[in-house]
Design an enzyme around this catalytic site. Sequence first.
Site, short mmCIF file in Angstrom:
data_model
loop_
_atom_site.label_atom_id
_atom_site.label_comp_id
_atom_site.label_asym_id
_atom_site.label_seq_id
_atom_site.Cartn_x
_atom_site.Cartn_y
_atom_site.Cartn_z
N LYS A 1 -0.94 5.04 4.65
CA LYS A 1 -1.90 4.15 5.31
C LYS A 1 -1.52 3.99 6.79
O LYS A 1 -0.36 3.76 7.10
CB LYS A 1 -1.91 2.79 4.61
CG LYS A 1 -2.94 1.83 5.15
CD LYS A 1 -3.15 0.64 4.22
CE LYS A 1 -4.11 -0.38 4.79
NZ LYS A 1 -5.44 0.18 5.11
N HIS B 1 0.82 -1.21 0.00
CA HIS B 1 0.00 0.00 0.00
C HIS B 1 0.86 1.26 0.00
O HIS B 1 2.05 1.22 0.29
CB HIS B 1 -0.91 0.02 1.22
CG HIS B 1 -2.11 -0.87 1.10
ND1 HIS B 1 -2.05 -2.23 1.32
CD2 HIS B 1 -3.40 -0.60 0.75
CE1 HIS B 1 -3.25 -2.75 1.13
NE2 HIS B 1 -4.09 -1.79 0.78
N1 LIG Z 1 -12.89 -0.96 2.05
C1 LIG Z 1 -12.22 -0.43 1.01
O1 LIG Z 1 -12.39 -0.83 -0.14
C2 LIG Z 1 -11.27 0.71 1.28
C3 LIG Z 1 -10.59 1.33 0.23
C4 LIG Z 1 -9.74 2.38 0.53
C5 LIG Z 1 -9.59 2.79 1.84
N2 LIG Z 1 -10.24 2.14 2.84
C6 LIG Z 1 -10.14 2.54 4.23
O2 LIG Z 1 -10.84 3.74 4.38
C7 LIG Z 1 -10.26 4.50 5.44
C8 LIG Z 1 -9.88 5.87 4.90
O3 LIG Z 1 -8.82 5.75 3.98
P1 LIG Z 1 -8.17 7.01 3.25
O4 LIG Z 1 -7.03 6.53 2.48
O5 LIG Z 1 -9.25 7.78 2.55
O6 LIG Z 1 -7.68 7.85 4.52
P2 LIG Z 1 -7.55 9.44 4.62
O7 LIG Z 1 -6.70 9.69 5.82
O8 LIG Z 1 -7.18 10.03 3.32
O9 LIG Z 1 -9.06 9.91 4.93
C9 LIG Z 1 -9.70 9.78 6.15
C10 LIG Z 1 -10.48 11.06 6.37
O10 LIG Z 1 -11.35 10.89 7.47
C11 LIG Z 1 -11.33 12.12 8.21
N3 LIG Z 1 -11.84 11.84 9.55
C12 LIG Z 1 -11.18 11.34 10.62
N4 LIG Z 1 -12.02 11.24 11.66
C13 LIG Z 1 -13.24 11.68 11.24
C14 LIG Z 1 -14.49 11.81 11.85
N5 LIG Z 1 -14.69 11.48 13.14
N6 LIG Z 1 -15.53 12.28 11.11
C15 LIG Z 1 -15.35 12.63 9.81
N7 LIG Z 1 -14.17 12.55 9.17
C16 LIG Z 1 -13.13 12.07 9.89
C17 LIG Z 1 -9.88 12.57 8.14
O11 LIG Z 1 -9.74 13.94 8.47
C18 LIG Z 1 -9.56 12.26 6.69
O12 LIG Z 1 -9.91 13.35 5.84
C19 LIG Z 1 -9.05 3.68 5.93
O13 LIG Z 1 -9.42 2.88 7.05
C20 LIG Z 1 -8.75 2.79 4.74
O14 LIG Z 1 -8.10 1.61 5.10
C21 LIG Z 1 -11.07 1.11 2.57
O1 LIG Z 2 -5.77 2.63 1.03
C1 LIG Z 2 -6.20 1.97 2.00
O2 LIG Z 2 -5.98 2.31 3.19
C2 LIG Z 2 -6.96 0.74 1.75
N1 LIG Z 2 -7.51 0.14 2.77
C3 LIG Z 2 -8.26 -1.08 2.72
C4 LIG Z 2 -7.56 -2.18 3.48
O3 LIG Z 2 -6.92 -1.91 4.52
O4 LIG Z 2 -7.67 -3.35 3.07
C5 LIG Z 2 -8.65 -1.48 1.32
C6 LIG Z 2 -7.60 -1.18 0.31
C7 LIG Z 2 -7.15 0.26 0.37
#
Ligand SMILES: NC(=O)c1ccc[n+]([C@@H]2O[C@H](COP(=O)([O-])OP(=O)(O)OC[C@H]3O[C@@H](n4cnc5c(N)ncnc54)[C@H](O)[C@@H]3O)[C@@H](O)[C@H]2O)c1
Ligand SMILES: O=C(O)C1=N[C@H](C(=O)O)CCC1
Length: 250
Positions: free
Chosen positions: A139, A135
């Site tokens: 992250k 990643h």
């Molecule tokens: N399930 C999936 O397919 C998938 C894909 C990508 C990312 N993710 C997950 O999504 C999450 C976010 O990833 P990201 O790369 O966008 O992170 P990021 O840090 O870019 O974004 C997170 C955002 O949430 C905000 N935030 C924090 N606490 C908050 C609250 N209480 N209320 C509102 N906003 C709040 C932060 O200020 C930030 O802007 C991570 O846990 C990541 O692993 C999941």
């Molecule tokens: O970018 C991230 O953070 C991602 N989080 C998810 C994970 O932890 O598996 C999904 C993939 C991207």
Amino acid sequence: MSKLRVAVLGAKGRIGSEAVRAVEAADDLELVAALGRGDKLETLADAGAQAVVELTTPASVMGNLDFCVRHGIHAVVGTTGWTDERLAQLTTWLDNSPGTGVLIAPNFSIGAVLTMKFAAQAARYFESVEVVELHHPNKVDAPSGTATRTAQLIAAARAEAGSAPQPDATATALDGARGADVDGVPVHAIRLRGLLAHQEVLLGGEGETLTIRHDSLHHSSFMPGILLGVRRVATTPGLTFGLEHFLDLN
Ligand SMILES: NC(=O)c1ccc[n+]([C@@H]2O[C@H](COP(=O)([O-])OP(=O)(O)OC[C@H]3O[C@@H](n4cnc5c(N)ncnc54)[C@H](O)[C@@H]3O)[C@@H](O)[C@H]2O)c1
Ligand SMILES: O=C(O)C1=N[C@H](C(=O)O)CCC1
């Protein structure tokens, strides 16, 4: 037909900002709130949100879901950091809010969901299996939610098949050299500038190996899964873990 009223939590984040655009572009959905860190959750109720997309941080997700479930707002959750204890807590909240649905998807991309399914199918036929997730360096959690889920599914498939423990003669190792142990499956996490979200499942047997690899090259890869989740969660009360439950994957 009235549009489903949707809010995004974590709206300024990497995936949240993409989700805002995807909801805005969907004809059957209306974006009624886009909240970032520090914004008041009461805005969700005031805006009449029927469903939220939760894409924040492992530190924020439980507080956000507590509010949503208490207010009968359905949630599609991509945020990682799920433990048995957190899932039990969420289930208790949902038991007290009949009719409310929460989907937690370790990964919303179809390729990643298929990787997990194929890996679990293949795991019983090979002596060895290890997971490598790769990643971007911003992250905050490791291993990824996807890798953890993949390893859990692999371990469950091997247990069901009565597979022997994996061969590994390592007698001495630097801390971390053999990765994290997730239910007996080694999981290795790489953080590298230039990457987004990638995973390899390496399987090994006598004289052969099989590698199953998935690459998310852009956050757009997660959007069809998020939109599917939003459209289905309102009619699926209780906790659903994994997007595969909303896909016809037989
Ligand atoms: N399930 C999936 O397919 C998938 C894909 C990508 C990312 N993710 C997950 O999504 C999450 C976010 O990833 P990201 O790369 O966008 O992170 P990021 O840090 O870019 O974004 C997170 C955002 O949430 C905000 N935030 C924090 N606490 C908050 C609250 N209480 N209320 C509102 N906003 C709040 C932060 O200020 C930030 O802007 C991570 O846990 C990541 O692993 C999941
Ligand atoms: O970018 C991230 O953070 C991602 N989080 C998810 C994970 O932890 O598996 C999904 C993939 C991207």
